[in-house]
Each structure stands twice: as structure tokens, then as C-alpha cells.
Design a protein around this motif. Structure first.
Motif, PDB file in Angstrom:
ATOM      1  N   ALA A 283       0.827  -1.212   0.000  1.00 28.75           N
ATOM      2  CA  ALA A 283       0.000   0.000   0.000  1.00 28.75           C
ATOM      3  C   ALA A 283       0.860   1.262   0.000  1.00 28.75           C
ATOM      4  N   CYS A 284       1.875   1.291   0.847  1.00 28.32           N
ATOM      5  CA  CYS A 284       2.719   2.484   0.961  1.00 28.32           C
ATOM      6  C   CYS A 284       3.511   2.740  -0.314  1.00 28.32           C
ATOM      7  N   VAL A 285       4.051   1.685  -0.900  1.00 26.51           N
ATOM      8  CA  VAL A 285       4.835   1.848  -2.126  1.00 26.51           C
ATOM      9  C   VAL A 285       3.955   2.377  -3.259  1.00 26.51           C
ATOM     10  N   GLY A 286       2.753   1.845  -3.383  1.00 21.42           N
ATOM     11  CA  GLY A 286       1.853   2.305  -4.432  1.00 21.42           C
ATOM     12  C   GLY A 286       1.504   3.782  -4.287  1.00 21.42           C
ATOM     13  N   LEU A 287       1.223   4.225  -3.068  1.00 24.91           N
ATOM     14  CA  LEU A 287       0.878   5.625  -2.828  1.00 24.91           C
ATOM     15  C   LEU A 287       2.072   6.543  -3.043  1.00 24.91           C
ATOM     16  N   LEU A 288       3.241   6.086  -2.643  1.00 19.85           N
ATOM     17  CA  LEU A 288       4.450   6.875  -2.901  1.00 19.85           C
ATOM     18  C   LEU A 288       4.667   7.052  -4.396  1.00 19.85           C
ATOM     19  N   GLY A 289       4.405   6.003  -5.161  1.00 21.32           N
ATOM     20  CA  GLY A 289       4.521   6.110  -6.617  1.00 21.32           C
ATOM     21  C   GLY A 289       3.549   7.124  -7.188  1.00 21.32           C
ATOM     22  N   GLY A 290       2.322   7.138  -6.681  1.00 17.18           N
ATOM     23  CA  GLY A 290       1.337   8.109  -7.142  1.00 17.18           C
ATOM     24  C   GLY A 290       1.740   9.536  -6.823  1.00 17.18           C
ATOM     25  N   PHE A 310      -3.325  -0.061  -5.175  1.00 22.85           N
ATOM     26  CA  PHE A 310      -2.389  -0.707  -4.257  1.00 22.85           C
ATOM     27  C   PHE A 310      -2.912  -0.694  -2.824  1.00 22.85           C
ATOM     28  N   VAL A 311      -3.712   0.315  -2.484  1.00 19.34           N
ATOM     29  CA  VAL A 311      -4.306   0.353  -1.142  1.00 19.34           C
ATOM     30  C   VAL A 311      -5.292  -0.799  -0.976  1.00 19.34           C
ATOM     31  N   GLY A 312      -6.163  -0.972  -1.981  1.00 22.46           N
ATOM     32  CA  GLY A 312      -7.100  -2.093  -1.924  1.00 22.46           C
ATOM     33  C   GLY A 312      -6.385  -3.426  -1.903  1.00 22.46           C
ATOM     34  N   PHE A 313      -5.375  -3.572  -2.745  1.00 15.26           N
ATOM     35  CA  PHE A 313      -4.613  -4.818  -2.812  1.00 15.26           C
ATOM     36  C   PHE A 313      -3.894  -5.087  -1.485  1.00 15.26           C
ATOM     37  N   GLY A 314      -3.261  -4.047  -0.937  1.00 14.03           N
ATOM     38  CA  GLY A 314      -2.559  -4.200   0.334  1.00 14.03           C
ATOM     39  C   GLY A 314      -3.502  -4.519   1.476  1.00 14.03           C
ATOM     40  N   ASN A 315      -4.684  -3.889   1.483  1.00 20.06           N
ATOM     41  CA  ASN A 315      -5.664  -4.178   2.529  1.00 20.06           C
ATOM     42  C   ASN A 315      -6.153  -5.614   2.444  1.00 20.06           C
ATOM     43  N   GLY A 316      -6.346  -6.091   1.224  1.00 21.38           N
ATOM     44  CA  GLY A 316      -6.779  -7.475   1.052  1.00 21.38           C
ATOM     45  C   GLY A 316      -5.770  -8.461   1.602  1.00 21.38           C
TER      46      GLY A 316
END
Length: 404
Positions: A283-290, A310-316
Motif C-alpha cells: 500500500a505504501c509503495v503504491g501511494l508513494l509512486g502516485g 495498491f491500497v485495496g490490494f494491500g488491505n486485502g
């Protein structure tokens, strides 16, 4: 028919888990029509959502204690029957006061989610529970996608009361299924009259429980932040239609489904805490990329929503581990742990959505939204690391004790 102590089939748990979110969002497309039909303001009818959420937070605390005292089966059966009767009351309501009263009584259906998790932990090892909860959690993502669609169709062709007829029919059906299939899984040795008091007190003073529960709270909180702020961003930054926004929001839910599948596939092979941390890092890596793309001037909605997936994927990936971990601190108190952590998620979501509503604006709104989501995801990562540290310290203490 299963014996009184036979665990329910997986399909029963999936139905119970999936029906809980449908009870919240399936009737949302009909809110405006409900207000017109009952002769009241939309703001008053909206209490059927906000008030319902507040009631479910309180109910989760109650059902956790009750399930520890008298068992999972009777609590679930009573909750389903109460929901069915309350649904009939909503169908017959002639004024907003009656409607809201019966709507609040429907809040007990939240026990379907909380106690399904407790039942899994009652009947599985910690690693097996992570895997199974990962698969069950996928229904929690599918149901919110299908619920509003079905509710909109029913409202359009048969009127808003047909939605509550649907609720009543399904809940009576679930009651029958649970009566036949749901055996009691609560261990008799711990089903005593002091369980509620001891359970609540013990969990409050367990740092490891708080580490797991807060990890889950901030993980889901990042998604609450997304849902609160993204409509404004979609309109002011990306000039998107509501139909396009619905598709992009759905993509984040699809990410959760994929994450749940990964947790189900690999959860039984890895330490739950490892799975949790992996999900938080994703989740963190995806948001940093955004955020990096926005800083470089890339404002395409495709890249923006790619980062939120990535947040949804990480939460899952994370939630099965955090839920199982919270229930594993004291396995005999799994019901109370599931209920307390669920109530904490609802309360945390209320706070974070209020914060998001006041912080996100049309100016630099995309960056602000991703930063808030990153802050919540980073906080959940910190709590996951804290849980790992506490669990390692506990294991060392137990090893030292065994050597004495």
C-alpha cells in the motif's frame, strides 16, 4: 442437519459475511425516494446510514461479550431473526420515525461478520485462519459492488420497500441455513458467566491486541479516506463523470479481492505478521509512486487510480492477518476480540472521514488525498511492526520460562 457442535460450512460463513455490507449500502440508491415517500428531508433519511453505523459500533461490543458468554450460535440466530423482523417493520413503516427505529434495529446483522471471523478462529489454527479469512474477505468486497446495483434495480421497478422485502426474505433464509448448519464452536471450558467482564478487561490491557487492531483500523481507514475525498478530486481535477468514477472506485475494490486471494493462497504458508507487513508495504509503495508522478506533473486519472489500487490490494493482504492476530492474542476470547476490533474500525473510519472532508479541497486535492492515505497506511505499517516486535518479545519470554 449438522450436530450442535459441528462447524458451519464455508458457504454459510461467506453468506453471513457478505450480507453485512449489503445491509448498509444496498438501499443507498433509494434514499431520495424514501425521503419523498415518507414526507421528510433527505438529511433526516441519511440518519439511516450514519446512525446505523454508530449503532453497529456499539452492537459489536455487545455481541462480542454475549458470544463469549452464551456462544456464537444463539447470538447469530437472534441477530438474524431480529434483522428479519426489523426489515418487515421498515416495509410497513408509514413515517420516518418508525422507519428509522426499525432501521436501527437492523444493526445486529453486523454480528454476521464479526462472529464469522470468531468461528473461523475457533475451528482453525492461526495460519489456517489467515488463509480462510482471506477467502471469506473476498465476499466483503464483492457484496458492496453488487448491493447498490441490485438495490437500484429493485427501487426503479418495484419501489424502495421492495429492497427491505429482499432483506427480510434473505435474512429469514439465512436464519434457516444457520439453524441447520451452524453448530456451536465456542469452547465450553470458557463459556462461563464471567467471560464478558474478563474478556473485555483482558483485551484492553493487551498491547499486542491493540497493535493488531490499530493496524486493521488504519488499513481500512485509508480506504475510508479514499471514498470520502475521491468524488471531489474526480470532479475538480480529472473532470470525470459519475459513471467513470464508479468504475475507478470499483477498481480499488477489485484490488482488495485480489489481495484477499493472495492472502488465502499463501496465508497458511507464512507467519500472519509477515503477511500483514507485506500488505502494508504494498500500500505504501503504491501511494508513494502516485505522489511521485503528481510531483512530476503527471495528472492522468489512470496513474492516480493505479496508485490507489495498491491500497485495496494491500488491505486485502493485510486484513486477514490483522483480524486473525487480534483474535489469537487470547484465542478463548476470539469473539470479543473480533467485535472490539470491528468497532474500532468503524470509530476510526468516522474520525478519518471527518478529517478528510475538512482537509481535501479542489486546490492540490489529489496530493492531499494521497498524502492522507499514505499517512494512514504508514501508521498501519508502524502498528504491524509493533505487533511483530511484541510477538517476538512474547516468544522469547515464553522460551525463557520453559527453560526454567
Amino acid at each position: 442437519m449438522n450436530s450442535p457442535e459441528t462447524p458451519p460450512h464455508l458457504l454459510t460463513l461467506i453468506l453471513l459475511t457478505g450480507f453485512s455490507p449489503m445491509s448498509l449500502n444496498m438501499f443507498l440508491p433509494a434514499l431520495a425516494n424514501i425521503a419523498v415517500d415518507l414526507g421528510t428531508d433527505y438529511a433526516i433519511v441519511s440518519w439511516s446510514v450514519s446512525g446505523y453505523l454508530a449503532i453497529t459500533a456499539v452492537i459489536q461490543l455487545i455481541i462480542g461479550s454475549l458470544s463469549g458468554r452464551i456462544g456464537r450460535r444463539p447470538v447469530l440466530l437472534v441477530a438474524l431473526l431480529a434483522f428479519a423482523i426489523a426489515s418487515v417493520g421498515c416495509v410497513l413503516a408509514k413515517n420516518i420515525g418508525t422507519f428509522l427505529s426499525f432501521r436501527m434495529l437492523q444493526g445486529g446483522i453486523i454480528s454476521g461478520h464479526a462472529l464469522s471471523l470468531a468461528i473461523v478462529r475457533d475451528t482453525r489454527s492461526e495460519r489456517q485462519a489467515v488463509s480462510l479469512i482471506g477467502y471469506i474477505g473476498m465476499s466483503m468486497a464483492v457484496a458492496p459492488m453488487l448491493g447498490p446495483m441490485l438495490g437500484g434495480v429493485l427501487d426503479t421497478y418495484f419501489g424502495w420497500r421492495s429492497i427491505f422485502v429482499f432483506y427480510a426474505v434473505v435474512s429469514f433464509g439465512l436464519f434457516a441455513i444457520c439453524w441447520l448448519d451452524l453448530g456451536e464452536t465456542k469452547r465450553r471450558a470458557t463459556s462461563d458467566r464471567t467471560a464478558p467482564i474478563v474478556g473485555t478487561t483482558t483485551l484492553v490491557w493487551e498491547p499486542l491486541f491493540w497493535a493488531y487492531a490499530l493496524c486493521g483500523t488504519f488499513s481500512v481507514g485509508a480506504f475510508y479516506i479514499f471514498l470520502t475525498g475521491v468524488p471531489l478530486i474526480a470532479h475538480s481535477v480529472f473532470s470525470m463523470t459519475t459513471a467513470e468514477l464508479g468504475v475507478y472506485i470499483g477498481s480499488t475494490t477489485v484490488g482488495f479481492i485480489c489481495g484477499g486471494f493472495v492472502a488465502g493462497r499463501f496465508g497458511s504458508r507464512c507467519e500472519p505478521i509477515t503477511v500483514m507487513i507485506a500488505g502494508r508495504l504494498v500500500a505504501c509503495v503504491g501511494l508513494l509512486g502516485g505522489l511521485l508522478l503528481l510531483a512530476l506533473g503527471v495528472t492522468s486519472p489512470h496513474f492516480f487510480f493505479a496508485s490507489t489500487i495498491f491500497v485495496g490490494f494491500g488491505n486485502g493482504i493485510t486484513m486477514p492477518g490483522s483480524n486473525t492476530g487480534a483474535m489469537s492474542v487470547r484465542p478463548e476470547l476470539a469473539g470479543s476480540a473480533a467485535a472490539h476490533s470491528g468497532a474500532l474500525i468503524v470509530a476510526g473510519g468516522a474520525v478519518l472521514t471527518a478529517l478528510t472532508g475538512s482537509a481535501v479541497s479542489a486546490t492540490h486535492g489529489a496530493q492531499t488525498l494521497l498524502l492522507l492515505m499514505l499517512a494512514a497506511s504508514a501508521a498501519s505499517l508502524c502498528f504491524a511492526i509493533w505487533a511483530a516486535w511484541l510477538k517476538r518479545g512474547k516468544a522469547i519470554c515464553n522460551a525463557n520460562e520453559s527453560l526454567k
